[in-house]
Design a protein around this motif. Structure first.
Motif, mmCIF file in Angstrom:
data_model
loop_
_atom_site.group_PDB
_atom_site.id
_atom_site.type_symbol
_atom_site.label_atom_id
_atom_site.label_comp_id
_atom_site.label_asym_id
_atom_site.label_seq_id
_atom_site.Cartn_x
_atom_site.Cartn_y
_atom_site.Cartn_z
ATOM 1 N N ALA A 31 -12.808 -3.490 16.653
ATOM 2 C CA ALA A 31 -12.820 -2.053 16.946
ATOM 3 C C ALA A 31 -11.512 -1.386 16.547
ATOM 4 N N ARG A 32 -10.549 -2.164 16.099
ATOM 5 C CA ARG A 32 -9.227 -1.622 15.815
ATOM 6 C C ARG A 32 -9.090 -1.246 14.345
ATOM 7 N N THR A 33 -8.715 -0.006 14.079
ATOM 8 C CA THR A 33 -8.422 0.445 12.720
ATOM 9 C C THR A 33 -6.916 0.343 12.493
ATOM 10 N N ILE A 34 -6.525 -0.319 11.396
ATOM 11 C CA ILE A 34 -5.106 -0.533 11.103
ATOM 12 C C ILE A 34 -4.637 0.367 9.968
ATOM 13 N N VAL A 35 -5.483 0.547 8.970
ATOM 14 C CA VAL A 35 -5.148 1.354 7.795
ATOM 15 C C VAL A 35 -6.256 2.373 7.604
ATOM 16 N N GLU A 36 -5.889 3.615 7.318
ATOM 17 C CA GLU A 36 -6.912 4.644 7.134
ATOM 18 C C GLU A 36 -6.542 5.560 5.970
ATOM 19 N N GLY A 37 -7.450 5.642 4.984
ATOM 20 C CA GLY A 37 -7.277 6.566 3.869
ATOM 21 C C GLY A 37 -6.102 6.257 2.970
ATOM 22 N N LEU A 38 -5.846 4.982 2.719
ATOM 23 C CA LEU A 38 -4.663 4.592 1.943
ATOM 24 C C LEU A 38 -4.974 4.508 0.454
ATOM 25 N N ASP A 39 -4.078 5.056 -0.360
ATOM 26 C CA ASP A 39 -4.141 4.949 -1.813
ATOM 27 C C ASP A 39 -2.954 4.122 -2.299
ATOM 28 N N LEU A 40 -3.210 3.178 -3.212
ATOM 29 C CA LEU A 40 -2.140 2.346 -3.753
ATOM 30 C C LEU A 40 -2.480 1.955 -5.176
ATOM 31 N N GLU A 41 -1.518 2.085 -6.067
ATOM 32 C CA GLU A 41 -1.695 1.707 -7.466
ATOM 33 C C GLU A 41 -0.679 0.636 -7.814
ATOM 34 N N THR A 60 -2.631 -6.773 5.788
ATOM 35 C CA THR A 60 -4.009 -6.289 5.795
ATOM 36 C C THR A 60 -4.355 -5.645 4.460
ATOM 37 N N VAL A 61 -3.449 -4.842 3.933
ATOM 38 C CA VAL A 61 -3.672 -4.214 2.624
ATOM 39 C C VAL A 61 -3.739 -5.267 1.534
ATOM 40 N N LEU A 62 -2.848 -6.258 1.588
ATOM 41 C CA LEU A 62 -2.852 -7.307 0.568
ATOM 42 C C LEU A 62 -4.176 -8.072 0.593
ATOM 43 N N ARG A 63 -4.695 -8.347 1.784
ATOM 44 C CA ARG A 63 -5.976 -9.045 1.892
ATOM 45 C C ARG A 63 -7.106 -8.210 1.291
ATOM 46 N N ALA A 64 -7.053 -6.910 1.477
ATOM 47 C CA ALA A 64 -8.076 -6.043 0.886
ATOM 48 C C ALA A 64 -7.970 -6.032 -0.636
ATOM 49 N N LEU A 65 -6.740 -5.996 -1.149
ATOM 50 C CA LEU A 65 -6.551 -6.034 -2.602
ATOM 51 C C LEU A 65 -7.075 -7.336 -3.198
ATOM 52 N N GLY A 66 -7.018 -8.417 -2.412
ATOM 53 C CA GLY A 66 -7.472 -9.714 -2.887
ATOM 54 C C GLY A 66 -8.919 -10.035 -2.558
ATOM 55 N N ARG A 67 -9.659 -9.046 -2.045
ATOM 56 C CA ARG A 67 -11.097 -9.193 -1.731
ATOM 57 C C ARG A 67 -11.345 -10.143 -0.563
ATOM 58 N N LEU A 68 -10.328 -10.356 0.272
ATOM 59 C CA LEU A 68 -10.500 -11.184 1.457
ATOM 60 C C LEU A 68 -10.917 -10.367 2.673
ATOM 61 N N LEU A 69 -10.732 -9.057 2.597
ATOM 62 C CA LEU A 69 -11.099 -8.173 3.705
ATOM 63 C C LEU A 69 -11.813 -6.956 3.140
ATOM 64 N N PRO A 70 -13.069 -6.747 3.514
ATOM 65 C CA PRO A 70 -13.797 -5.587 2.979
ATOM 66 C C PRO A 70 -13.282 -4.288 3.584
ATOM 67 N N ALA A 71 -13.279 -3.252 2.768
ATOM 68 C CA ALA A 71 -12.856 -1.934 3.237
ATOM 69 C C ALA A 71 -13.972 -1.286 4.043
ATOM 70 N N ARG A 72 -13.590 -0.624 5.144
ATOM 71 C CA ARG A 72 -14.569 0.110 5.948
ATOM 72 C C ARG A 72 -14.937 1.422 5.277
ATOM 73 N N ALA A 73 -13.994 1.949 4.510
ATOM 74 C CA ALA A 73 -14.226 3.167 3.731
ATOM 75 C C ALA A 73 -13.335 3.075 2.509
ATOM 76 N N GLY A 74 -13.666 3.856 1.480
ATOM 77 C CA GLY A 74 -12.911 3.789 0.245
ATOM 78 C C GLY A 74 -13.262 2.540 -0.544
ATOM 79 N N GLN A 75 -12.464 2.242 -1.546
ATOM 80 C CA GLN A 75 -12.765 1.105 -2.396
ATOM 81 C C GLN A 75 -11.508 0.564 -3.069
ATOM 82 N N VAL A 76 -11.563 -0.725 -3.421
ATOM 83 C CA VAL A 76 -10.540 -1.359 -4.249
ATOM 84 C C VAL A 76 -11.151 -1.543 -5.632
ATOM 85 N N VAL A 77 -10.428 -1.114 -6.651
ATOM 86 C CA VAL A 77 -10.935 -1.162 -8.024
ATOM 87 C C VAL A 77 -10.084 -2.123 -8.837
#
Length: 282
Positions: A31-41, A60-77
């Motif tokens: 239920a805990r949101t850690i990152v919200e609406g983040l943009d990173l290039e 948490t961001v690094l895990r999302a960049l590595g496809r280990l954690l799915p984003a609740r909103a937005g996307q990693v490209v």
């Protein structure tokens, strides 16, 4: 986020140069949101280091960049495609990730650990080949572990063990590498040893590296680009000299400090000032 003087330090990256990006991602656990609406290039061919206080969302961001954690909103490209819609094997052929404090099975040798980096290149119709053998040998040579290939991983020193894990990522032959606190639990000499290796991988082998570090002075010394985070948001991003400022240290870390040139490299050097921190007491 409320606008501050730090907002101006965020440097955009030209559209055509970006292979890996986060677009408005929101991340969390349960239920805990850690990152919200983040943009990173992520700049190609550079070392990008994410800094920030504990719990700010760096790993948490690094895990999302590595496809280990799915984003609740937005996307990693990745390479123009949503990473969550790309087959795992295809991602693993171009992007390698080394998590915090990885553990190897008891008795596994260095050579066998590094060979696991070749798994994305294996298939039922393509088993172990001369190319795999060459990739493992090259990875061991890069990290100075060729003579330790038959040594069990659990018998290595902390610095050697970390180089073994980096060797596995190298054997994967990806040009994008994500390293989550690669110097954790290492003494200063081994921290420098690992970061010198990371710098060589960037400068001599053309790897693009994103890593999380806690030590601000080492981050400033070895990164081309710093990303400073606080409370799940990026506060500043750019060259170390742009990001490591006394104002940022106070804003992000609650730290009173002077920033002076490193006498060896000329990069920013953080010298904590005497007196209490600026963090509220708990």
């Amino acid at each position: 986020m409320t606008s501050t003087h730090l907002d101006r330090a965020v440097t955009p990256v030209p559209e055509g140069e970006v292979r890996l990006r986060a677009e408005g991602i929101s991340l969390g656990y349960g239920a805990r949101t850690i990152v919200e609406g983040l943009d990173l290039e992520v700049l190609p061919g550079a070392v990008t280091t994410v800094i920030g206080p504990n719990g700010c969302g760096k790993s948490t961001v690094l895990r999302a960049l590595g496809r280990l954690l799915p984003a609740r909103a937005g996307q990693v490209v990745l390479d123009g495609k949503r990473i969550d819609k790309t087959p795992t094997r295809d991602v693993a052929k171009v992007l390698g990730i080394l998590p915090q404090s990885p553990a190897a099975p008891e008795g596994l040798t260095v050579g066998d650990l590094v060979a696991r980096g070749r798994h994305p290149h294996q298939a039922w119709y393509r088993q172990w080949s001369g190319d795999d053998e060459e990739a493992v040998a090259e990875a061991l040579a890069w990290t100075g572990l060729s003579d330790l290939a038959d040594r069990p991983v659990d018998e290595l020193s902390g610095g050697q063990r970390q180089r073994a894990w980096i060797s596995m990522a190298l054997a994967q032959q990806t040009d994008l590498m994500l390293l989550d606190e690669p110097t954790t639990f290492l003494d200063l000499a081994h921290q420098v040893d690992v970061l010198e290796l990371v710098r060589r991988l960037q400068s001599e082998a053309g790897r693009t590296v994103v890593m999380v570090l806690h030590d601000l002075n080492l981050a400033a010394r070895y990164a081309d680009r710093l990303v400073a985070m606080k409370d799940g948001a990026i506060v500043a991003a750019g060259a170390p000299a742009e990001v490591i400022t006394e104002e940022m240290l106070a804003e992000v870390f609650g730290l009173r400090a002077r920033v002076i040139p490193d006498p060896v490299t000329g990069t920013p050097l953080v010298v904590p000032a005497a007196g209490p921190s600026l963090r509220p007491s708990r």
